[in-house]
Design a protein around this motif. Sequence first.
Motif, PDB file in Angstrom:
ATOM      1  N   MET A 212       0.829  -1.157   0.000  1.00  0.00           N
ATOM      2  CA  MET A 212       0.000   0.000   0.000  1.00  0.00           C
ATOM      3  C   MET A 212       0.882   1.231   0.000  1.00  0.00           C
ATOM      4  SD  MET A 212      -2.816   0.558   2.732  1.00  0.00           S
ATOM      5  CE  MET A 212      -4.027   1.613   2.475  1.00  0.00           C
ATOM      6  N   ARG A 213       0.483   2.161  -0.792  1.00  0.00           N
ATOM      7  CA  ARG A 213       1.288   3.357  -0.941  1.00  0.00           C
ATOM      8  C   ARG A 213       0.675   4.489  -0.147  1.00  0.00           C
ATOM      9  NH1 ARG A 213       3.007   6.281  -6.487  1.00  0.00           N
ATOM     10  NH2 ARG A 213       4.190   7.834  -5.437  1.00  0.00           N
ATOM     11  N   LEU A 214       1.514   5.125   0.733  1.00  0.00           N
ATOM     12  CA  LEU A 214       1.034   6.248   1.537  1.00  0.00           C
ATOM     13  C   LEU A 214       1.353   7.553   0.818  1.00  0.00           C
ATOM     14  CD1 LEU A 214       2.221   5.101   5.045  1.00  0.00           C
ATOM     15  CD2 LEU A 214      -0.079   5.030   4.156  1.00  0.00           C
ATOM     16  N   PRO A 215       0.450   8.479   0.927  1.00  0.00           N
ATOM     17  CA  PRO A 215       0.762   9.759   0.271  1.00  0.00           C
ATOM     18  C   PRO A 215       1.942  10.419   0.981  1.00  0.00           C
ATOM     19  CG  PRO A 215      -1.292   9.926   1.514  1.00  0.00           C
ATOM     20  CD  PRO A 215      -0.840   8.503   1.592  1.00  0.00           C
ATOM     21  N   SER A 216       2.830  10.935   0.180  1.00  0.00           N
ATOM     22  CA  SER A 216       4.005  11.589   0.772  1.00  0.00           C
ATOM     23  C   SER A 216       3.593  12.928   1.387  1.00  0.00           C
ATOM     24  CB  SER A 216       5.070  11.806  -0.289  1.00  0.00           C
ATOM     25  OG  SER A 216       4.583  12.690  -1.261  1.00  0.00           O
ATOM     26  N   GLU A 217       4.390  13.331   2.339  1.00  0.00           N
ATOM     27  CA  GLU A 217       4.081  14.596   2.988  1.00  0.00           C
ATOM     28  C   GLU A 217       4.291  15.723   1.984  1.00  0.00           C
ATOM     29  OE1 GLU A 217       6.090  15.221   6.628  1.00  0.00           O
ATOM     30  OE2 GLU A 217       5.744  13.181   7.303  1.00  0.00           O
ATOM     31  N   PRO A 218       3.418  16.696   2.011  1.00  0.00           N
ATOM     32  CA  PRO A 218       3.580  17.790   1.044  1.00  0.00           C
ATOM     33  C   PRO A 218       4.819  18.625   1.387  1.00  0.00           C
ATOM     34  CG  PRO A 218       1.787  18.279   2.566  1.00  0.00           C
ATOM     35  CD  PRO A 218       2.254  16.876   2.858  1.00  0.00           C
ATOM     36  N   ASP A 219       5.453  19.120   0.365  1.00  0.00           N
ATOM     37  CA  ASP A 219       6.614  19.986   0.567  1.00  0.00           C
ATOM     38  C   ASP A 219       6.171  21.275   1.251  1.00  0.00           C
ATOM     39  OD1 ASP A 219       8.259  18.202  -0.669  1.00  0.00           O
ATOM     40  OD2 ASP A 219       8.076  19.148  -2.642  1.00  0.00           O
ATOM     41  N   PRO A 220       7.025  21.799   2.126  1.00  0.00           N
ATOM     42  CA  PRO A 220       6.657  23.071   2.757  1.00  0.00           C
ATOM     43  C   PRO A 220       6.630  24.171   1.689  1.00  0.00           C
ATOM     44  CG  PRO A 220       8.884  22.443   3.390  1.00  0.00           C
ATOM     45  CD  PRO A 220       8.305  21.320   2.604  1.00  0.00           C
ATOM     46  N   PRO A 221       5.746  25.115   1.849  1.00  0.00           N
ATOM     47  CA  PRO A 221       5.665  26.179   0.833  1.00  0.00           C
ATOM     48  C   PRO A 221       6.966  26.997   0.835  1.00  0.00           C
ATOM     49  CG  PRO A 221       4.274  26.718   2.724  1.00  0.00           C
ATOM     50  CD  PRO A 221       4.794  25.328   2.926  1.00  0.00           C
ATOM     51  N   PRO A 222       7.407  27.404  -0.342  1.00  0.00           N
ATOM     52  CA  PRO A 222       8.648  28.184  -0.403  1.00  0.00           C
ATOM     53  C   PRO A 222       8.443  29.547   0.286  1.00  0.00           C
ATOM     54  CG  PRO A 222       7.640  28.046  -2.564  1.00  0.00           C
ATOM     55  CD  PRO A 222       6.829  27.185  -1.641  1.00  0.00           C
ATOM     56  N   SER A 223       9.466  29.971   1.004  1.00  0.00           N
ATOM     57  CA  SER A 223       9.397  31.270   1.676  1.00  0.00           C
ATOM     58  C   SER A 223      10.762  31.949   1.593  1.00  0.00           C
ATOM     59  CB  SER A 223       8.981  31.100   3.136  1.00  0.00           C
ATOM     60  OG  SER A 223       9.967  30.387   3.841  1.00  0.00           O
ATOM     61  N   ILE A 224      10.750  33.232   1.692  1.00  0.00           N
ATOM     62  CA  ILE A 224      11.982  34.019   1.649  1.00  0.00           C
ATOM     63  C   ILE A 224      12.250  34.530   3.055  1.00  0.00           C
ATOM     64  CG2 ILE A 224      13.078  36.087   0.717  1.00  0.00           C
ATOM     65  CD1 ILE A 224      11.335  35.782  -1.751  1.00  0.00           C
ATOM     66  N   ASN A 225      13.397  34.202   3.567  1.00  0.00           N
ATOM     67  CA  ASN A 225      13.796  34.673   4.883  1.00  0.00           C
ATOM     68  C   ASN A 225      14.433  36.054   4.713  1.00  0.00           C
ATOM     69  OD1 ASN A 225      14.469  34.938   7.498  1.00  0.00           O
ATOM     70  ND2 ASN A 225      15.855  33.172   7.587  1.00  0.00           N
ATOM     71  N   ILE A 226      13.759  37.103   5.187  1.00  0.00           N
ATOM     72  CA  ILE A 226      14.242  38.464   4.949  1.00  0.00           C
ATOM     73  C   ILE A 226      15.117  39.003   6.078  1.00  0.00           C
ATOM     74  CG2 ILE A 226      12.278  39.029   3.499  1.00  0.00           C
ATOM     75  CD1 ILE A 226      11.205  40.690   5.840  1.00  0.00           C
ATOM     76  N   VAL A 227      15.269  38.280   7.161  1.00  0.00           N
ATOM     77  CA  VAL A 227      16.088  38.761   8.279  1.00  0.00           C
ATOM     78  C   VAL A 227      17.544  38.982   7.854  1.00  0.00           C
ATOM     79  CG1 VAL A 227      16.933  38.217  10.590  1.00  0.00           C
ATOM     80  CG2 VAL A 227      14.547  37.781  10.009  1.00  0.00           C
ATOM     81  N   PRO A 228      18.196  38.049   7.142  1.00  0.00           N
ATOM     82  CA  PRO A 228      19.576  38.336   6.711  1.00  0.00           C
ATOM     83  C   PRO A 228      19.658  39.523   5.752  1.00  0.00           C
ATOM     84  CG  PRO A 228      19.119  35.991   6.542  1.00  0.00           C
ATOM     85  CD  PRO A 228      17.826  36.665   6.836  1.00  0.00           C
ATOM     86  N   MET A 229      18.634  39.692   4.906  1.00  0.00           N
ATOM     87  CA  MET A 229      18.629  40.816   3.979  1.00  0.00           C
ATOM     88  C   MET A 229      18.518  42.136   4.741  1.00  0.00           C
ATOM     89  SD  MET A 229      16.201  41.518   0.668  1.00  0.00           S
ATOM     90  CE  MET A 229      14.707  41.595   1.615  1.00  0.00           C
ATOM     91  N   ILE A 230      17.718  42.181   5.777  1.00  0.00           N
ATOM     92  CA  ILE A 230      17.591  43.400   6.590  1.00  0.00           C
ATOM     93  C   ILE A 230      18.913  43.698   7.291  1.00  0.00           C
ATOM     94  CG2 ILE A 230      16.454  44.365   8.621  1.00  0.00           C
ATOM     95  CD1 ILE A 230      13.908  42.939   7.726  1.00  0.00           C
ATOM     96  N   ASP A 231      19.598  42.659   7.775  1.00  0.00           N
ATOM     97  CA  ASP A 231      20.894  42.865   8.415  1.00  0.00           C
ATOM     98  C   ASP A 231      21.903  43.465   7.445  1.00  0.00           C
ATOM     99  OD1 ASP A 231      19.937  41.883  10.783  1.00  0.00           O
ATOM    100  OD2 ASP A 231      20.756  39.861  10.512  1.00  0.00           O
ATOM    101  N   VAL A 232      21.919  42.981   6.229  1.00  0.00           N
ATOM    102  CA  VAL A 232      22.849  43.507   5.228  1.00  0.00           C
ATOM    103  C   VAL A 232      22.508  44.953   4.900  1.00  0.00           C
ATOM    104  CG1 VAL A 232      23.581  43.283   2.818  1.00  0.00           C
ATOM    105  CG2 VAL A 232      23.422  41.264   4.272  1.00  0.00           C
ATOM    106  N   ILE A 233      21.243  45.263   4.754  1.00  0.00           N
ATOM    107  CA  ILE A 233      20.839  46.643   4.443  1.00  0.00           C
ATOM    108  C   ILE A 233      21.220  47.583   5.573  1.00  0.00           C
ATOM    109  CG2 ILE A 233      18.832  48.131   4.118  1.00  0.00           C
ATOM    110  CD1 ILE A 233      17.604  45.867   2.468  1.00  0.00           C
ATOM    111  N   PHE A 234      21.030  47.174   6.818  1.00  0.00           N
ATOM    112  CA  PHE A 234      21.430  48.021   7.942  1.00  0.00           C
ATOM    113  C   PHE A 234      22.946  48.201   7.999  1.00  0.00           C
ATOM    114  CE2 PHE A 234      17.245  47.196  10.160  1.00  0.00           C
ATOM    115  CZ  PHE A 234      16.821  48.510  10.046  1.00  0.00           C
TER     116      PHE A 234
END
Length: 133
Positions: free
Chosen positions: A1-23
């Motif tokens: 029996m085949r189990l459905p695979s877990e869905p991939d997490p939705p893509p997201s952009i982590n903006i914390v490093p970008m804010i650090d660079v801008i500062f």
Amino acid sequence: MRLPSEPDPPPSINIVPMIDVIFAILTFFVLSTLFLTRSEGLPVNLPGAATADLQPQEQTVVTIDASGNLSLNRQPITLDALDAAVRQRTDGGNSPLVVINADKAVPHGQVVAVMDRLRAIPNVRLAIATERP
């Protein structure tokens, strides 16, 4: 029996490093502009004037401190050598501007002696530095 695979997490952009660079970039520009100001005068107590005007940056600064010592663009100089040094600095300028920073404790006669030497230079424009009250 085949189990459905877990869905991939939705893509997201982590903006914390970008804010650090801008500062970091912003801090660099703020600190670098603080060092762009040019101060040619020695610390003196300037007299106040309500009608003081700002002068352009291309100028030669003559400073007379409270003890009567004379300096040209922060370099000590004597009254006898003043006009030759100003002539050398202003060669090629059409109408050179010489700003006199005289401490308010300096006798009027000494300021007039410096102005007299500077007026002997052709086409020189004189300005007296003041502070707004």
